[in-house]
Write a protein that holds these residues in place. Structure first.
Motif, PDB file in Angstrom:
ATOM      1  N   GLY A   1       0.827  -1.202   0.000  1.00 26.55           N
ATOM      2  CA  GLY A   1       0.000   0.000   0.000  1.00 26.55           C
ATOM      3  C   GLY A   1       0.859   1.249   0.000  1.00 26.55           C
ATOM      4  N   SER A   2       0.334   2.291   0.571  1.00 30.47           N
ATOM      5  CA  SER A   2       1.061   3.572   0.615  1.00 30.47           C
ATOM      6  C   SER A   2       1.067   4.127   2.036  1.00 30.47           C
ATOM      7  CB  SER A   2       0.412   4.576  -0.353  1.00 30.47           C
ATOM      8  OG  SER A   2       0.411   4.077  -1.664  1.00 30.47           O
ATOM      9  N   PRO A   3       1.712   3.459   2.978  1.00 28.50           N
ATOM     10  CA  PRO A   3       1.751   3.975   4.349  1.00 28.50           C
ATOM     11  C   PRO A   3       2.754   5.118   4.488  1.00 28.50           C
ATOM     12  CG  PRO A   3       3.047   1.979   4.189  1.00 28.50           C
ATOM     13  CD  PRO A   3       2.446   2.180   2.834  1.00 28.50           C
ATOM     14  N   ASP A   4       2.634   5.867   5.568  1.00 29.13           N
ATOM     15  CA  ASP A   4       3.575   6.941   5.876  1.00 29.13           C
ATOM     16  C   ASP A   4       4.811   6.306   6.514  1.00 29.13           C
ATOM     17  OD1 ASP A   4       4.976   9.133   6.638  1.00 29.13           O
ATOM     18  OD2 ASP A   4       3.327  10.119   7.690  1.00 29.13           O
ATOM     19  N   GLY A   5       5.901   6.204   5.740  1.00 29.55           N
ATOM     20  CA  GLY A   5       7.102   5.530   6.225  1.00 29.55           C
ATOM     21  C   GLY A   5       7.702   6.196   7.442  1.00 29.55           C
ATOM     22  N   ALA A   6       7.764   7.523   7.444  1.00 29.76           N
ATOM     23  CA  ALA A   6       8.359   8.238   8.578  1.00 29.76           C
ATOM     24  C   ALA A   6       7.544   8.015   9.844  1.00 29.76           C
ATOM     25  CB  ALA A   6       8.464   9.722   8.252  1.00 29.76           C
ATOM     26  N   SER A   7       6.209   8.042   9.708  1.00 31.03           N
ATOM     27  CA  SER A   7       5.356   7.825  10.879  1.00 31.03           C
ATOM     28  C   SER A   7       5.512   6.400  11.404  1.00 31.03           C
ATOM     29  CB  SER A   7       3.900   8.088  10.510  1.00 31.03           C
ATOM     30  OG  SER A   7       3.048   7.770  11.590  1.00 31.03           O
ATOM     31  N   LEU A   8       5.622   5.436  10.492  1.00 30.12           N
ATOM     32  CA  LEU A   8       5.790   4.046  10.903  1.00 30.12           C
ATOM     33  C   LEU A   8       7.129   3.847  11.611  1.00 30.12           C
ATOM     34  CD1 LEU A   8       4.675   1.186  10.891  1.00 30.12           C
ATOM     35  CD2 LEU A   8       5.706   0.846   8.636  1.00 30.12           C
ATOM     36  N   GLN A   9       8.185   4.491  11.096  1.00 27.74           N
ATOM     37  CA  GLN A   9       9.491   4.393  11.745  1.00 27.74           C
ATOM     38  C   GLN A   9       9.445   4.961  13.155  1.00 27.74           C
ATOM     39  OE1 GLN A   9      12.144   6.432   9.073  1.00 27.74           O
ATOM     40  NE2 GLN A   9      12.683   4.557   7.958  1.00 27.74           N
ATOM     41  N   GLU A  10       8.802   6.118  13.295  1.00 25.97           N
ATOM     42  CA  GLU A  10       8.710   6.739  14.611  1.00 25.97           C
ATOM     43  C   GLU A  10       7.909   5.871  15.576  1.00 25.97           C
ATOM     44  OE1 GLU A  10       7.023  10.894  16.636  1.00 25.97           O
ATOM     45  OE2 GLU A  10       6.971  10.584  14.456  1.00 25.97           O
ATOM     46  N   GLN A  11       6.833   5.247  15.089  1.00 25.60           N
ATOM     47  CA  GLN A  11       6.013   4.382  15.928  1.00 25.60           C
ATOM     48  C   GLN A  11       6.806   3.174  16.408  1.00 25.60           C
ATOM     49  OE1 GLN A  11       2.580   2.819  13.925  1.00 25.60           O
ATOM     50  NE2 GLN A  11       1.843   1.699  15.715  1.00 25.60           N
ATOM     51  N   VAL A  12       7.572   2.553  15.503  1.00 26.22           N
ATOM     52  CA  VAL A  12       8.364   1.373  15.878  1.00 26.22           C
ATOM     53  C   VAL A  12       9.447   1.751  16.877  1.00 26.22           C
ATOM     54  CG1 VAL A  12       9.929  -0.399  15.014  1.00 26.22           C
ATOM     55  CG2 VAL A  12       7.872   0.173  13.719  1.00 26.22           C
ATOM     56  N   GLN A  13      10.147   2.830  16.628  1.00 28.96           N
ATOM     57  CA  GLN A  13      11.207   3.244  17.548  1.00 28.96           C
ATOM     58  C   GLN A  13      10.650   3.571  18.923  1.00 28.96           C
ATOM     59  OE1 GLN A  13      13.031   6.459  15.368  1.00 28.96           O
ATOM     60  NE2 GLN A  13      14.488   5.102  14.319  1.00 28.96           N
ATOM     61  N   ARG A  14       9.450   4.171  18.981  1.00 28.61           N
ATOM     62  CA  ARG A  14       8.837   4.478  20.267  1.00 28.61           C
ATOM     63  C   ARG A  14       8.479   3.193  21.011  1.00 28.61           C
ATOM     64  NH1 ARG A  14       5.348   7.453  18.406  1.00 28.61           N
ATOM     65  NH2 ARG A  14       3.542   6.055  18.366  1.00 28.61           N
ATOM     66  N   ARG A  15       7.951   2.189  20.298  1.00 34.24           N
ATOM     67  CA  ARG A  15       7.624   0.908  20.939  1.00 34.24           C
ATOM     68  C   ARG A  15       8.876   0.183  21.412  1.00 34.24           C
ATOM     69  NH1 ARG A  15       2.600  -2.323  18.140  1.00 34.24           N
ATOM     70  NH2 ARG A  15       1.138  -0.579  17.962  1.00 34.24           N
ATOM     71  N   MET A  16       9.922   0.228  20.620  1.00 38.93           N
ATOM     72  CA  MET A  16      11.168  -0.416  21.028  1.00 38.93           C
ATOM     73  C   MET A  16      11.754   0.271  22.249  1.00 38.93           C
ATOM     74  SD  MET A  16      11.776  -2.997  18.982  1.00 38.93           S
ATOM     75  CE  MET A  16      13.529  -3.306  19.168  1.00 38.93           C
ATOM     76  N   LEU A  17      11.660   1.605  22.289  1.00 36.78           N
ATOM     77  CA  LEU A  17      12.183   2.340  23.439  1.00 36.78           C
ATOM     78  C   LEU A  17      11.392   2.018  24.694  1.00 36.78           C
ATOM     79  CD1 LEU A  17      14.243   4.420  24.400  1.00 36.78           C
ATOM     80  CD2 LEU A  17      12.587   6.220  23.839  1.00 36.78           C
ATOM     81  N   ASN A  18      10.082   1.841  24.555  1.00 37.55           N
ATOM     82  CA  ASN A  18       9.260   1.464  25.712  1.00 37.55           C
ATOM     83  C   ASN A  18       9.634   0.085  26.249  1.00 37.55           C
ATOM     84  OD1 ASN A  18       7.846   3.863  25.521  1.00 37.55           O
ATOM     85  ND2 ASN A  18       6.200   2.991  24.269  1.00 37.55           N
ATOM     86  N   ASN A  19      10.230  -0.755  25.397  1.00 35.69           N
ATOM     87  CA  ASN A  19      10.682  -2.079  25.816  1.00 35.69           C
ATOM     88  C   ASN A  19      12.174  -2.108  26.151  1.00 35.69           C
ATOM     89  OD1 ASN A  19       8.435  -4.342  25.314  1.00 35.69           O
ATOM     90  ND2 ASN A  19       8.221  -2.757  23.734  1.00 35.69           N
ATOM     91  N   GLY A  20      12.764  -0.928  26.359  1.00 35.59           N
ATOM     92  CA  GLY A  20      14.150  -0.852  26.798  1.00 35.59           C
ATOM     93  C   GLY A  20      15.173  -0.967  25.696  1.00 35.59           C
ATOM     94  N   GLN A  21      14.778  -0.782  24.432  1.00 37.34           N
ATOM     95  CA  GLN A  21      15.705  -0.901  23.312  1.00 37.34           C
ATOM     96  C   GLN A  21      15.825   0.448  22.603  1.00 37.34           C
ATOM     97  OE1 GLN A  21      17.476  -3.724  22.722  1.00 37.34           O
ATOM     98  NE2 GLN A  21      16.448  -4.551  24.550  1.00 37.34           N
TER      99      GLN A  21
END
Length: 473
Positions: free
Chosen positions: A288-308
């Protein structure tokens, strides 16, 4: 209580005579003859096993390898302060190592199989756990050597410590110019050798084996310093590697969990993922056509919440020509396999439920809390008085669906083994009589009739029709 506990852990109860222990250790240190031939065989067997990725062959090479003899000799010699034995053991160990490397290099140079398999790669990244295995294995091996009777400890120690495979893996690295493999494998061999020797020294000191020489205080201090520095130099890199391995495993687990949560989210554009634990990178393949920058920020935020922290997220479109098609196929196949496994488990559970239902019909319950309604022997005599064709009676408790709805109704199942099938009138009459006799209504009792072939005479059809069953006790 304390003296009894100490007695249980006392290693001197079945300890061999010190003279016999000394002879055994010195015989294992010797170079030439049987030990040399067995060394060549073990090297070739281990090389073939590593080359063909055969675990069983590699284990066989571990069992017959004589490499542990000189290492035990070094530890034992240090414990009993025998400098001559230490020199001989050290020299022979060096010869053993050189011959092992030369033989394995020759084999892997001539072998047409050049691709390193998983058994080879497994010996190239030693960690702290290899140190612990070598230390505990060396201690167990020295305990076995000092016992009166032969024990199965020695083969287990040979398998656990694995001295021969790392040397052969180092030979593979030399033969194919893979110096990273050579360094990791040879470092693993050094870890095994040094900590087996240190554990041997500790056990020999614990057993207070008699000394074979006297060293002055300066020499003893120098030897202790050499041993301490050597063990520290070998130990520290393995601790660092173990720390890195743990960090990578934790990162891989968190990244995989976060990626699967994104894939399972409603309206998700994430098709598949790749985790590079060493590079702390998570690659997401999207459609599809997702917002790549938004997806990257979301993943990094989830990883940071898990100590990474410091995680690199790469988002790639499924239409990209550089997409790993083989990886996509693998992910899709794994998804299909998981679905099939779940279906098989569900069908297996249904089959077990059906088998349990059948078993309840054919076998009486073995519960002591619910006594039988009547003695089966007594009931059989009464039934045979009315119907001589009945050979046996079995009572069981089961369940069947009620007339209205899907609820299960408790049912008493009466199974009759007959010489030949009863007529409809006889069966109906017997059914009514059993209902009265067992105090059960027709709705709560089920009558099953089956042919007892053991009571028939297959040689006489006329006699078969006239067969009756005599009362049984």
């Amino acid at each position: 209580m304390r003296p009894n506990l100490l007695f249980l852990f006392d290693l001197r109860k079945d300890q061999q005579d010190p003279g016999v222990i000394d002879d055994m250790v010195r015989s294992g240190v010797q170079f030439g003859g049987t030990n040399l031939w067995v060394l060549f065989f073990a090297i070739l067997i281990a090389s073939v096993g590593l080359n063909t990725n055969s675990t069983a062959v590699i284990i066989g090479a571990m069992l017959i390898s004589p490499l542990m003899g000189p290492i035990v000799g070094l530890g034992y010699g240090a414990a009993v302060q025998d400098l001559g034995l230490i020199r001989v053991a050290g020299k022979n160990l060096a010869i053993f190592v050189v011959l092992s490397l030369l033989t394995s290099v020759l084999y892997f140079t001539l072998s047409p199989l050049e691709q390193p398999q998983s058994e080879l790669m497994a010996r190239t990244f030693p960690t702290l756990w290899d140190v612990l295995i070598a230390a505990f294995g060396g201690a167990a091996g020295m305990v076995a050597v000092t016992r009166r009777n032969y024990s199965n400890i020695v083969p287990g120690v040979a398998i656990a410590t694995a001295l021969m495979p790392p040397l052969c893996t180092a030979g593979f690295g030399i033969a194919h110019g893979r110096w990273d493999m050579f360094g990791g494998a040879f470092y693993l061999f050094i870890i095994n050798g040094m900590f087996i020797g240190a554990a041997t020294l500790a056990v020999a000191k614990l057993l207070r084996l008699p000394r074979h020489g006297e060293l002055d205080e300066a020499t003893r201090k120098r030897h202790r310093l050499i041993i301490f520095v050597g063990l520290s130099v070998v130990l520290l890199p393995s601790v660092w590697m173990a720390y890195r391995l743990v960090q990578q495993e934790v990162f891989a687990g968190v990244a995989t969990r976060v990626a699967r949560e994104l894939e399972a989210a409603p309206g998700s554009h994430v098709l598949m993922h790749e985790v590079d634990a060493a590079g702390r990178t998570l690659r997401l393949i999207v459609i599809g056509s997702p917002d790549g920058a938004s997806l990257q920020e979301q993943v990094q935020r989830r990883m940071l919440n898990n100590g990474q922290a410091n995680v690199t997220v790469v988002v790639r479109d499924a239409g990209d020509d550089k997409l790993n098609v083989e990886k996509l196929r693998q992910e899709l196949q794994e998804g299909v396999n998981r679905t099939l496994v779940e279906q098989v488990k569900s069908m297996d559970a249904q089959l077990k439920n059906l088998q349990q239902a059948v078993a309840q019909v054919h076998q009486p319950p073995a519960t002591a809390t619910e006594p039988p309604l009547v003695k089966v022997e007594t009931l059989l005599h009464e039934v045979q008085a009315q119907q001589p064709l009945v050979c046996a009676v079995t009572l069981a408790r089961g369940e069947r669906s009620a007339n209205n709805g899907g609820e299960q109704q408790a049912t008493l199942v009466v199974v009759l083994d007959v010489a030949r099938y009863l007529s409809a009138n006889d069966k109906d009459s017997l059914h009514r009589w059993l209902g009265v006799r067992l105090e059960k209504t027709q709705e709560a009792m089920q009558l099953i009739e089956r042919l007892d072939s053991r009571s028939l005479n297959s040689r006489d059809k006329k006699q078969r029709k006239q067969t009756t069953c005599s009362p049984k006790s």
